[in-house]
Design an enzyme around this catalytic site. Structure first.
Site, PDB file in Angstrom:
ATOM      1  CG  HIS A   1      -2.100  -0.754   1.261  1.00 53.23           C
ATOM      2  ND1 HIS A   1      -2.517  -1.465   2.370  1.00 53.23           N
ATOM      3  CD2 HIS A   1      -3.036  -0.953   0.302  1.00 53.23           C
ATOM      4  CE1 HIS A   1      -3.667  -2.073   2.071  1.00 53.23           C
ATOM      5  NE2 HIS A   1      -3.999  -1.794   0.829  1.00 53.23           N
TER       6      HIS A   1
ATOM      7  CB  CYS B   1      -2.751   0.407   8.581  1.00 53.06           C
ATOM      8  SG  CYS B   1      -1.389   0.133   7.482  1.00 53.06           S
TER       9      CYS B   1
HETATM   10  N1  ARG Z   1      -3.886  -7.248   6.399  1.00 54.55           N
HETATM   11  C1  ARG Z   1      -4.239  -6.008   5.766  1.00 54.55           C
HETATM   12  C2  ARG Z   1      -4.156  -6.174   4.261  1.00 54.55           C
HETATM   13  O1  ARG Z   1      -3.249  -6.809   3.797  1.00 54.55           O
HETATM   14  C3  ARG Z   1      -3.352  -4.901   6.220  1.00 54.55           C
HETATM   15  C4  ARG Z   1      -3.770  -3.545   5.712  1.00 54.55           C
HETATM   16  C5  ARG Z   1      -2.833  -2.452   6.087  1.00 54.55           C
HETATM   17  N2  ARG Z   1      -3.371  -1.193   5.779  1.00 54.55           N
HETATM   18  C6  ARG Z   1      -2.725  -0.179   5.216  1.00 54.55           C
HETATM   19  N3  ARG Z   1      -3.350   0.952   5.087  1.00 54.55           N
HETATM   20  N4  ARG Z   1      -1.518  -0.303   4.726  1.00 54.55           N
HETATM   21  O2  ARG Z   1      -4.980  -5.709   3.516  1.00 54.55           O
END
Ligand code: ARG
Length: 287
Positions: free
Chosen positions: A179, A280
């Site tokens: 991300h 996150c």
């Molecule tokens: N387990 C989640 C996923 O892989 C973690 C999300 C993390 N969020 C972020 N904004 N980077 O989607």
């Protein structure tokens, strides 16, 4: 008298905090029972009550900073719902809903949209795959938009149509930084008129094209090292002065201090098992 003009030094800039309004979700149902990023190991145990305690320490830091923190109810069976940043993108009172890349998280999209609607936001149902503020970062008047692992470039066009702001696409190339908010930190959420908002980033997360864009637009950016990025140090949240970061990101902390920011470390080790950190867990709500 030979007066030496003080150099315009980014380090000496006065940092002015501004109160943020954010949305969070308590990790009451947090666990790791599927694997959609390299950080997740469903075979390893997780400790939900520790996740809740660590999340509460972040929540308290935000309250102490005077932020207006809204909460969305967690849903049993949606363990990643704690990562509120993925729930949408909110700007100009318009909430662009998320449409998750993996089926495991898809029900989160409507759950967040329901909250936005109930709280007076103009909700736009997404047409393209996108994971909200996980991939979309507002920097000044520009939206930096990630792609490569989760959000589709179609969503970048959708963003432009909805908000009428410049959208700059950046391709992510390292699966551990899947991300955009794991690879870039926005340091100045409300830059003063005529001032360039600054960012911090991990160079190795981007391809050559992205690096050229970042270098050109953000010549004063903080470059974060691999070690700090590997504890999701960049996954941080700034009010313009206070920057809430992973407490283990020591070099990033030093660099922030040098530039006149006030880093505040928190330990979210349990939530790191799901591949998420400070940012996150934080979705900004901009009216
Ligand atoms: N387990 C989640 C996923 O892989 C973690 C999300 C993390 N969020 C972020 N904004 N980077 O989607």
């Amino acid at each position: 008298m030979s007066a030496t003009m003080p150099a315009t030094n980014v380090a000496s800039a006065t940092r002015i905090p501004s109160k943020r309004t954010i949305l969070m979700c308590r990790p009451d149902f947090f666990t790791v029972n599927y694997r959609i990023n390299p950080w997740m190991h469903p075979e390893d145990p997780t400790d939900t009550s520790l996740a809740v305690r660590q999340w509460e320490s972040l929540y308290r830091v935000y309250l102490d900073l005077g932020f207006d923190v809204k909460l969305v109810d967690p849903i049993d069976g949606l363990p990643d719902m704690v990562y509120a940043a993925n729930g949408g993108f909110v700007l100009d009172n318009i909430a662009y809903g998320a449409s998750f890349a993996y089926p495991e998280r898809q029900p989160e999209g409507p759950a967040y949209m329901k909250w936005f609607a109930a709280n007076g936001f103009d909700v736009r149902k997404p047409q393209s795959i996108n994971e909200g503020e996980g991939d979309f970062l507002l920097v000044g008047d520009v939206i930096l938009a990630g792609t490569g692992f989760r959000s589709a470039t179609d969503s970048h066009r959708e963003l432009f149509r909805i908000y009428g702001r410049e959208v700059v696409s950046l391709e992510l190339i390292n699966p551990s930084f899947y991300h955009l908010d794991t690879a870039i930190a926005v340091l100045d959420p409300d830059p003063a008129e005529g001032e360039q908002a600054n960012i911090a980033y991990l160079p190795s997360a981007f391809n050559g094209e992205g690096l050229a864009i970042l270098a050109e637009r953000f010549p004063d950016a903080i470059l974060v090292n691999e070690e700090d990025a590997a504890v999701l140090g960049l996954n941080s949240f700034s009010d313009g002065y206070n920057v809430v970061i992973a407490s283990r990101a020591k070099d990033f902390e030093r660099q922030l201090r040098e530039r006149g920011y006030n880093p505040i470390g928190v330990d979210l080790s349990e939530l790191l098992l799901g591949g998420g950190g400070v940012k996150c867990c934080t979705l900004e709500l901009r009216r």
